[in-house]
Design a protein around this motif. Structure first.
Motif, mmCIF file in Angstrom:
data_model
loop_
_atom_site.group_PDB
_atom_site.id
_atom_site.type_symbol
_atom_site.label_atom_id
_atom_site.label_comp_id
_atom_site.label_asym_id
_atom_site.label_seq_id
_atom_site.Cartn_x
_atom_site.Cartn_y
_atom_site.Cartn_z
ATOM 1 N N ASN A 58 0.630 -1.472 -0.246
ATOM 2 C CA ASN A 58 0.092 0.131 -0.091
ATOM 3 C C ASN A 58 1.146 0.784 -0.216
ATOM 4 N N THR A 59 0.084 1.830 -0.136
ATOM 5 C CA THR A 59 1.148 3.944 -0.114
ATOM 6 C C THR A 59 1.953 3.668 0.904
ATOM 7 N N THR A 60 1.434 3.625 2.259
ATOM 8 C CA THR A 60 2.404 3.638 3.434
ATOM 9 C C THR A 60 3.792 2.660 3.139
ATOM 10 N N SER A 61 3.385 1.401 2.718
ATOM 11 C CA SER A 61 4.463 0.453 2.881
ATOM 12 C C SER A 61 5.855 1.025 1.803
ATOM 13 N N ILE A 62 5.060 1.712 0.985
ATOM 14 C CA ILE A 62 6.066 1.634 -0.097
ATOM 15 C C ILE A 62 7.198 3.231 -0.009
ATOM 16 N N ASN A 63 5.870 3.783 0.894
ATOM 17 C CA ASN A 63 6.782 5.531 1.554
ATOM 18 C C ASN A 63 7.834 5.741 2.417
ATOM 19 N N VAL A 64 7.613 4.135 3.363
ATOM 20 C CA VAL A 64 8.473 3.750 4.628
ATOM 21 C C VAL A 64 9.990 3.220 3.947
ATOM 22 N N VAL A 65 9.958 2.490 2.269
ATOM 23 C CA VAL A 65 10.551 2.169 1.470
ATOM 24 C C VAL A 65 11.364 3.164 0.681
ATOM 25 N N VAL A 66 10.922 4.583 0.491
ATOM 26 C CA VAL A 66 11.034 5.527 -0.215
ATOM 27 C C VAL A 66 11.651 6.021 0.864
ATOM 28 N N PHE A 67 11.600 6.578 1.581
ATOM 29 C CA PHE A 67 11.910 7.334 3.023
ATOM 30 C C PHE A 67 13.258 6.850 3.529
ATOM 31 N N GLY A 68 13.515 6.014 3.622
ATOM 32 C CA GLY A 68 14.030 4.851 4.398
ATOM 33 C C GLY A 68 15.401 5.379 2.972
ATOM 34 N N PHE A 69 15.534 5.169 1.976
ATOM 35 C CA PHE A 69 16.773 5.286 1.273
ATOM 36 C C PHE A 69 17.133 6.324 1.256
ATOM 37 N N CYS A 70 15.966 7.576 0.952
ATOM 38 C CA CYS A 70 16.442 8.958 0.689
ATOM 39 C C CYS A 70 16.855 9.396 1.987
ATOM 40 N N GLN A 71 16.547 9.144 3.415
ATOM 41 C CA GLN A 71 17.252 9.247 4.380
ATOM 42 C C GLN A 71 18.270 8.688 4.855
ATOM 43 N N ASN A 72 18.757 7.453 4.174
ATOM 44 C CA ASN A 72 20.456 6.900 3.942
ATOM 45 C C ASN A 72 21.101 6.983 2.644
ATOM 46 N N GLY A 73 20.700 8.230 2.304
ATOM 47 C CA GLY A 73 21.048 8.804 1.244
ATOM 48 C C GLY A 73 21.170 8.110 -0.242
ATOM 49 N N CYS A 74 20.080 6.865 -0.603
ATOM 50 C CA CYS A 74 20.566 6.177 -1.358
ATOM 51 C C CYS A 74 19.057 6.623 -2.114
ATOM 52 N N TYR A 75 19.369 7.667 -2.979
ATOM 53 C CA TYR A 75 18.775 8.449 -4.128
ATOM 54 C C TYR A 75 18.128 7.591 -5.147
ATOM 55 N N LYS A 76 18.989 7.121 -5.491
ATOM 56 C CA LYS A 76 18.764 6.533 -7.012
ATOM 57 C C LYS A 76 17.816 5.659 -6.776
ATOM 58 N N LYS A 77 18.049 4.355 -5.556
ATOM 59 C CA LYS A 77 17.089 3.557 -4.778
ATOM 60 C C LYS A 77 16.109 3.781 -4.368
ATOM 61 N N ALA A 78 15.927 4.621 -4.257
ATOM 62 C CA ALA A 78 13.713 6.197 -3.659
ATOM 63 C C ALA A 78 13.646 6.027 -4.727
ATOM 64 N N PHE A 79 14.152 6.212 -6.609
ATOM 65 C CA PHE A 79 13.600 6.268 -7.141
ATOM 66 C C PHE A 79 13.034 5.242 -7.833
ATOM 67 N N GLU A 80 13.584 4.321 -7.746
ATOM 68 C CA GLU A 80 13.312 3.355 -8.487
ATOM 69 C C GLU A 80 12.606 1.932 -7.811
ATOM 70 N N VAL A 81 12.599 2.637 -6.899
ATOM 71 C CA VAL A 81 10.861 2.137 -5.623
ATOM 72 C C VAL A 81 10.047 3.012 -5.697
ATOM 73 N N PHE A 82 10.113 3.928 -6.549
ATOM 74 C CA PHE A 82 9.093 5.204 -6.333
ATOM 75 C C PHE A 82 8.398 4.860 -7.757
ATOM 76 N N LYS A 83 9.432 4.415 -8.582
ATOM 77 C CA LYS A 83 8.696 3.956 -10.582
ATOM 78 C C LYS A 83 7.910 2.631 -10.179
ATOM 79 N N ARG A 84 7.761 2.059 -9.214
ATOM 80 C CA ARG A 84 7.512 1.245 -9.225
ATOM 81 C C ARG A 84 5.832 0.839 -8.897
ATOM 82 N N PHE A 85 5.545 2.202 -8.495
ATOM 83 C CA PHE A 85 4.073 2.354 -7.903
ATOM 84 C C PHE A 85 3.897 2.155 -9.309
#
Length: 123
Positions: A58-85
């Motif tokens: 759901n939106t929350t589970s995807i947000n957890v991953v996107v936010f977590g990667f961004c907080q850890n400086g893994c922006y490319k990985k966050a965008f990859e997860v975002f594109k999976r929406f």
């Protein structure tokens, strides 16, 4: 707490969740993903593994991953997860946009992409 103690606790927790079947519940899997994200770089890919096992995120589970990667400086990985929406047919929200924009300091192009997308869906 040292990394070894964390690893033992992690294994125990995952074992017990799997044994009882609670790891199949989206809320439990999302909480477990969030826990891994908070341990920083050591367990980011463990978090992604748990997330990938969620059959209908759901939106929350995807947000957890996107936010977590961004907080850890893994922006490319966050965008990859975002594109999976779009694959999951889940609608992102303002938390998704805010998380992604925090990572856009690396690329203006990514920031423009997120902005255009946010305007398009009305977030």
């Amino acid at each position: 707490m040292d990394l070894c103690a964390i690893s033992v606790l992690r294994c125990t927790l995952v074992f017990n969740l799997t044994k009882t079947g609670f790891n199949s519940y989206i809320y439990t899997a999302t909480a477990l993903t969030d826990m891994y994200m908070k341990f920083k770089h050591q367990f980011l890919y463990s978090a992604l593994k748990v997330f990938d096992e969620i059959t209908e995120p759901n939106t929350t589970s995807i947000n957890v991953v996107v936010f977590g990667f961004c907080q850890n400086g893994c922006y490319k990985k966050a965008f990859e997860v975002f594109k999976r929406f779009s694959k999951f047919k889940v609608r992102p929200d303002s938390v998704t946009v805010a998380s992604l924009l925090s990572g856009c300091e690396v690329s203006v192009k990514d920031g423009q992409q997120v902005h255009c997308w946010a305007v398009k869906i009305g977030v």
